[in-house]
Design an enzyme around this catalytic site. Structure first.
Site, PDB file in Angstrom:
ATOM      1  N   SER A 106       0.827  -1.206   0.000  1.00  0.00           N
ATOM      2  CA  SER A 106       0.000   0.000   0.000  1.00  0.00           C
ATOM      3  C   SER A 106       0.867   1.264   0.000  1.00  0.00           C
ATOM      4  CB  SER A 106      -0.976  -0.072   1.195  1.00  0.00           C
ATOM      5  OG  SER A 106      -1.938   0.929   1.121  1.00  0.00           O
ATOM      6  N   ASP A 156     -10.394  -3.924  -4.998  1.00  0.00           N
ATOM      7  CA  ASP A 156      -9.738  -2.928  -4.129  1.00  0.00           C
ATOM      8  C   ASP A 156     -10.511  -1.602  -4.177  1.00  0.00           C
ATOM      9  OD1 ASP A 156      -8.032  -1.073  -2.932  1.00  0.00           O
ATOM     10  OD2 ASP A 156      -6.220  -2.032  -3.695  1.00  0.00           O
ATOM     11  N   HIS A 187      -8.268  -4.511  -0.751  1.00  0.00           N
ATOM     12  CA  HIS A 187      -6.993  -3.822  -0.522  1.00  0.00           C
ATOM     13  C   HIS A 187      -6.079  -4.626   0.401  1.00  0.00           C
ATOM     14  CE1 HIS A 187      -4.477  -0.301  -1.025  1.00  0.00           C
ATOM     15  NE2 HIS A 187      -4.255  -0.255   0.275  1.00  0.00           N
TER      16      HIS A 187
HETATM   17  C1  MLT Z   1      -1.356   6.069  -0.099  1.00  0.00           C
HETATM   18  O1  MLT Z   1      -1.708   7.089   0.478  1.00  0.00           O
HETATM   19  O2  MLT Z   1      -0.178   5.747  -0.247  1.00  0.00           O
HETATM   20  C2  MLT Z   1      -2.431   5.195  -0.630  1.00  0.00           C
HETATM   21  O3  MLT Z   1      -3.660   5.844  -0.590  1.00  0.00           O
HETATM   22  C3  MLT Z   1      -2.490   3.894   0.092  1.00  0.00           C
HETATM   23  C4  MLT Z   1      -2.769   4.090   1.550  1.00  0.00           C
HETATM   24  O4  MLT Z   1      -1.844   4.324   2.294  1.00  0.00           O
HETATM   25  O5  MLT Z   1      -3.931   3.987   1.956  1.00  0.00           O
END
Ligand code: MLT
Length: 210
Positions: A106, A156, A187
């Site tokens: 992520s 996701d 996700h």
């Molecule tokens: C981010 O901010 O890098 C993406 O939205 C993934 C997350 O951290 O939720």
């Protein structure tokens, strides 16, 4: 054990294979301990280097600032990517490591993608779990032959599959050897992620001189 030196709070877990370490990059709200068991499971012999993101979003560690979910502060991302590359170089020196393969989830996958684009020499390759395009305009990078595994979730709610496909296309256009799998997942991590990442890492051939 957690260490506060080298510019990032981090953990280093030695392993017999210091030539092919994993750089573990956690998701929003995680820390340097999160991915250590996963890294150990996926690459049992690898040395593990696991920094904590230096940005706090309401107390949740991240690797760079965002303006909203999925909307990145690109100037901050550029700066933090440079900081992370500096940390990796210093940690390689201190711990006697080869160039690492990033294993990012992520937010951690997103800064790993930024590292590939801005500081390609930092990484020998990358496993990007639920990443998205880090920059509106992809920086020109030479990723010739760099192996990259992208694992996306078909359901996701944070990363549309189209966005992940765009990232795969950008990295391929820069010369990376990209495998992009779209898994029946959201996700979060699924068993299918673990299975594919373990096989991919096992089959990876990286020259020791990397
Ligand atoms: C981010 O901010 O890098 C993406 O939205 C993934 C997350 O951290 O939720």
């Amino acid at each position: 054990m957690t260490d506060g030196s080298l510019g990032f709070i981090h953990r280093f877990e030695p392993g017999p294979d210091a030539a092919h370490p994993l750089l573990l990059l956690h998701g929003t709200g995680g820390n340097e301990a999160d991915l250590v068991p996963l890294g150990r499971m996926l690459a049992p012999d690898a040395a593990l280097l696991s920094p904590r993101g230096a940005v706090s979003e309401n107390g949740m560690p991240r690797f760079f600032r965002r303006l909203a979910e999925g909307v990145f502060d690109e100037a901050d991302l550029r700066r933090r990517t440079g900081d992370l590359a500096g940390f990796v170089a210093a940690a390689r020196d201190r711990y006697g490591l080869g160039a690492p393969v990033a294993l990012g989830f992520s937010n951690g996958a997103n800064i790993a993608a930024a590292l590939l684009m801005l500081q390609p020499e930092t990484l020998a390759g990358a496993v990007l779990i639920r990443p998205m395009v880090p920059f509106a305009e992809p920086p020109a990078a030479d990723l010739a032959g760099r192996p990259v595994l992208i694992l996306s979730g078909a359901m996701d709610p944070i990363v549309p599959v189209e966005n992940a496909r765009r990232l795969a296309a950008q990295l391929s256009a820069a010369g990376a050897q990209v495998e992009h799998r779209i898994l029946p997942a959201g996700h979060g991590l699924s068993q299918a992620d673990l299975d594919r990442a373990a096989d991919w890492l096992r089959d990876l051939e990286i020259p020791h001189a990397a």
